[in-house]
Motif scaffolding. Structure first.
Motif, short mmCIF file in Angstrom:
data_model
loop_
_atom_site.label_atom_id
_atom_site.label_comp_id
_atom_site.label_asym_id
_atom_site.label_seq_id
_atom_site.Cartn_x
_atom_site.Cartn_y
_atom_site.Cartn_z
N LEU A 13 48.37 4.27 -49.26
CA LEU A 13 49.82 4.31 -49.10
C LEU A 13 50.31 3.24 -48.14
CD1 LEU A 13 52.46 5.80 -49.79
CD2 LEU A 13 51.97 7.37 -47.90
N THR A 14 49.52 2.96 -47.11
CA THR A 14 49.93 1.96 -46.12
C THR A 14 49.99 0.56 -46.73
OG1 THR A 14 47.64 1.53 -45.38
CG2 THR A 14 48.84 3.30 -44.27
N GLY A 15 49.19 0.32 -47.74
CA GLY A 15 49.16 -1.00 -48.35
C GLY A 15 49.99 -1.12 -49.61
N LEU A 16 50.06 -0.05 -50.38
CA LEU A 16 50.72 -0.12 -51.68
C LEU A 16 52.16 0.37 -51.68
CD1 LEU A 16 47.84 1.29 -53.95
CD2 LEU A 16 48.40 -1.11 -53.49
N GLY A 17 52.47 1.31 -50.80
CA GLY A 17 53.79 1.94 -50.84
C GLY A 17 53.80 3.10 -51.84
N GLN A 18 54.84 3.90 -51.78
CA GLN A 18 54.91 5.13 -52.58
C GLN A 18 54.86 4.87 -54.09
OE1 GLN A 18 58.27 7.58 -51.58
NE2 GLN A 18 57.76 7.65 -49.40
N ASN A 19 55.71 3.97 -54.57
CA ASN A 19 55.82 3.78 -56.02
C ASN A 19 54.52 3.29 -56.64
OD1 ASN A 19 58.49 4.58 -55.92
ND2 ASN A 19 59.29 2.50 -55.78
N GLN A 20 53.89 2.30 -56.01
CA GLN A 20 52.67 1.76 -56.56
C GLN A 20 51.52 2.76 -56.46
OE1 GLN A 20 52.44 -0.86 -58.41
NE2 GLN A 20 50.23 -0.55 -58.74
N LEU A 21 51.49 3.52 -55.36
CA LEU A 21 50.44 4.53 -55.22
C LEU A 21 50.60 5.60 -56.30
CD1 LEU A 21 48.03 5.83 -53.85
CD2 LEU A 21 49.59 6.88 -52.20
N GLN A 22 51.85 5.95 -56.62
CA GLN A 22 52.08 6.93 -57.69
C GLN A 22 51.50 6.44 -59.01
OE1 GLN A 22 54.31 10.12 -57.38
NE2 GLN A 22 52.68 10.34 -58.87
N VAL A 23 51.68 5.15 -59.29
CA VAL A 23 51.13 4.56 -60.51
C VAL A 23 49.60 4.64 -60.49
CG1 VAL A 23 50.87 2.41 -61.80
CG2 VAL A 23 53.10 3.02 -60.86
N VAL A 24 49.01 4.30 -59.35
CA VAL A 24 47.55 4.32 -59.22
C VAL A 24 47.00 5.73 -59.43
CG1 VAL A 24 45.63 4.07 -57.58
CG2 VAL A 24 47.41 2.30 -57.71
N VAL A 25 47.66 6.71 -58.84
CA VAL A 25 47.20 8.11 -58.95
C VAL A 25 47.29 8.58 -60.39
CG1 VAL A 25 47.75 10.50 -58.34
CG2 VAL A 25 47.69 8.73 -56.56
N GLN A 26 48.39 8.32 -61.05
CA GLN A 26 48.56 8.77 -62.42
C GLN A 26 47.54 8.12 -63.35
OE1 GLN A 26 52.75 8.10 -63.20
NE2 GLN A 26 53.31 10.12 -62.43
N LYS A 27 47.23 6.86 -63.09
CA LYS A 27 46.21 6.18 -63.89
C LYS A 27 44.82 6.77 -63.62
CE LYS A 27 44.15 1.63 -64.77
NZ LYS A 27 44.16 0.19 -64.39
N ALA A 28 44.51 6.99 -62.34
CA ALA A 28 43.19 7.51 -61.97
C ALA A 28 42.99 8.94 -62.45
CB ALA A 28 43.01 7.44 -60.45
N ALA A 29 44.08 9.69 -62.54
CA ALA A 29 43.98 11.12 -62.87
C ALA A 29 44.42 11.43 -64.31
CB ALA A 29 44.83 11.92 -61.90
N THR A 30 44.42 10.43 -65.16
CA THR A 30 44.85 10.61 -66.55
C THR A 30 44.18 11.80 -67.22
OG1 THR A 30 45.20 8.24 -66.79
CG2 THR A 30 45.00 9.50 -68.81
N ASN A 31 45.00 12.61 -67.90
CA ASN A 31 44.53 13.77 -68.67
C ASN A 31 43.93 14.87 -67.79
OD1 ASN A 31 45.26 12.58 -71.16
ND2 ASN A 31 43.32 11.45 -71.22
N THR A 32 44.29 14.91 -66.52
CA THR A 32 43.88 16.01 -65.63
C THR A 32 45.13 16.51 -64.90
OG1 THR A 32 43.52 14.85 -63.52
CG2 THR A 32 41.76 14.70 -65.19
N PRO A 33 45.08 17.73 -64.36
CA PRO A 33 46.22 18.25 -63.59
C PRO A 33 46.58 17.39 -62.38
CG PRO A 33 44.78 20.06 -64.21
CD PRO A 33 44.05 18.79 -64.56
N LEU A 34 45.63 16.58 -61.91
CA LEU A 34 45.89 15.74 -60.73
C LEU A 34 46.90 14.65 -61.01
CD1 LEU A 34 42.21 15.54 -59.47
CD2 LEU A 34 44.09 16.72 -58.34
N ALA A 35 47.19 14.39 -62.26
CA ALA A 35 48.24 13.43 -62.61
C ALA A 35 49.62 13.95 -62.18
CB ALA A 35 48.23 13.15 -64.11
N LEU A 36 49.69 15.24 -61.82
CA LEU A 36 50.95 15.85 -61.39
C LEU A 36 51.20 15.68 -59.89
CD1 LEU A 36 50.72 19.17 -63.44
CD2 LEU A 36 52.12 17.15 -63.96
N ILE A 37 50.28 15.04 -59.18
CA ILE A 37 50.48 14.76 -57.76
C ILE A 37 51.76 13.94 -57.58
CG2 ILE A 37 49.58 13.48 -55.76
CD1 ILE A 37 46.76 14.07 -56.83
#
Length: 229
Positions: free
Chosen positions: A125-149
């Motif tokens: 978060l310190t390097g990417l910021g909120q919006n970019q981190l959200q993109v990273v999380v959704q990509k990393a957690a594709t097809n799992t409940p963690l995509a809802l973070i």
């Protein structure tokens, strides 16, 4: 022996858990090492002392499980002794880190592995910021409940995640987090470099090893999801 008065409800409940195990030991001298651990924990501020009680809990639990009468009063399985402890404490008064010991295995995996995932995300978060981190999380957690973070001004929120995992097996929960951890770790390597990524993974492992020392079943969860490269 361990009965004391505490100002903080979480510490009082953690102490009750230790007392419940201590009562199963016939001769207090047989757990002198655990009693010394308890004595040393008194040097820690009361507000944080219950975390220091976690390794003591595991040590006492292990003694009870590994011995037979007359060394202990009764024979238990791990599930049975934890059910007994749960009947003696108010779980809702415990801090989440202690409460986890007594949770259902899928819920335990979810909330335990969330801690390390948040540590990884906070660094990103310190390097990417909120919006970019959200993109990273959704990509990393594709097809799992963690995509809802959700990454918001209020923090990193798992509000929509936890209910989904309640209907899933422990194995499926672990697999979802393993996928997330790998994606976050790869992003750390890409953004901060391999050395920083390895240092962060090591810091998470050491954090859990310190708090949950002796809790093999919980520590194995971290071992299984943290990248080894």
């Amino acid at each position: 022996m361990l009965q004391k008065h505490f100002r903080y409800p979480a510490l009082a409940e953690a102490n009750k858990a230790l007392i419940c195990l201590e009562e199963e030991v016939t001769n207090i001298k047989d757990i002198s090492h655990e009693m010394e651990m308890y004595k040393q924990a008194q040097a820690i501020t009361e507000k944080k002392r219950d975390l220091a009680f976690i390794p003591i809990y595991f040590a006492l639990e292990r003694y009870v499980l590994e011995h037979q009468p007359p060394a202990v009063k009764n024979v238990y399985t791990r599930e049975q002794i934890r059910e007994k402890v749960k009947s003696r404490v108010q779980l809702d008064q415990m801090t989440p880190m202690f409460h986890l010991i007594f949770s259902a295995d899928n819920e335990q995996a979810d909330h335990f592995l969330k801690i390390g995932a948040v540590d990884l995300m906070q660094l990103l978060l310190t390097g990417l910021g909120q919006n970019q981190l959200q993109v990273v999380v959704q990509k990393a957690a594709t097809n799992t409940p963690l995509a809802l973070i959700k990454i918001t001004d209020d923090g990193i929120l798992f509000t929509d995640v936890h209910p989904k995992f309640q209907a899933m097996t422990k194995a499926d929960v672990v697999a979802a987090y393993q996928q997330l951890y790998k994606g976050l770790y790869d992003e750390l390597k890409s953004f901060f470099g391999e050395l920083v990524a390895k240092q962060q993974a090591l810091a998470i492992r050491q954090k859990f090893e310190k708090i949950y020392s002796g809790g093999g079943d919980l520590l194995s969860l971290v071992t299984n999801v943290l990248p080894n490269d």
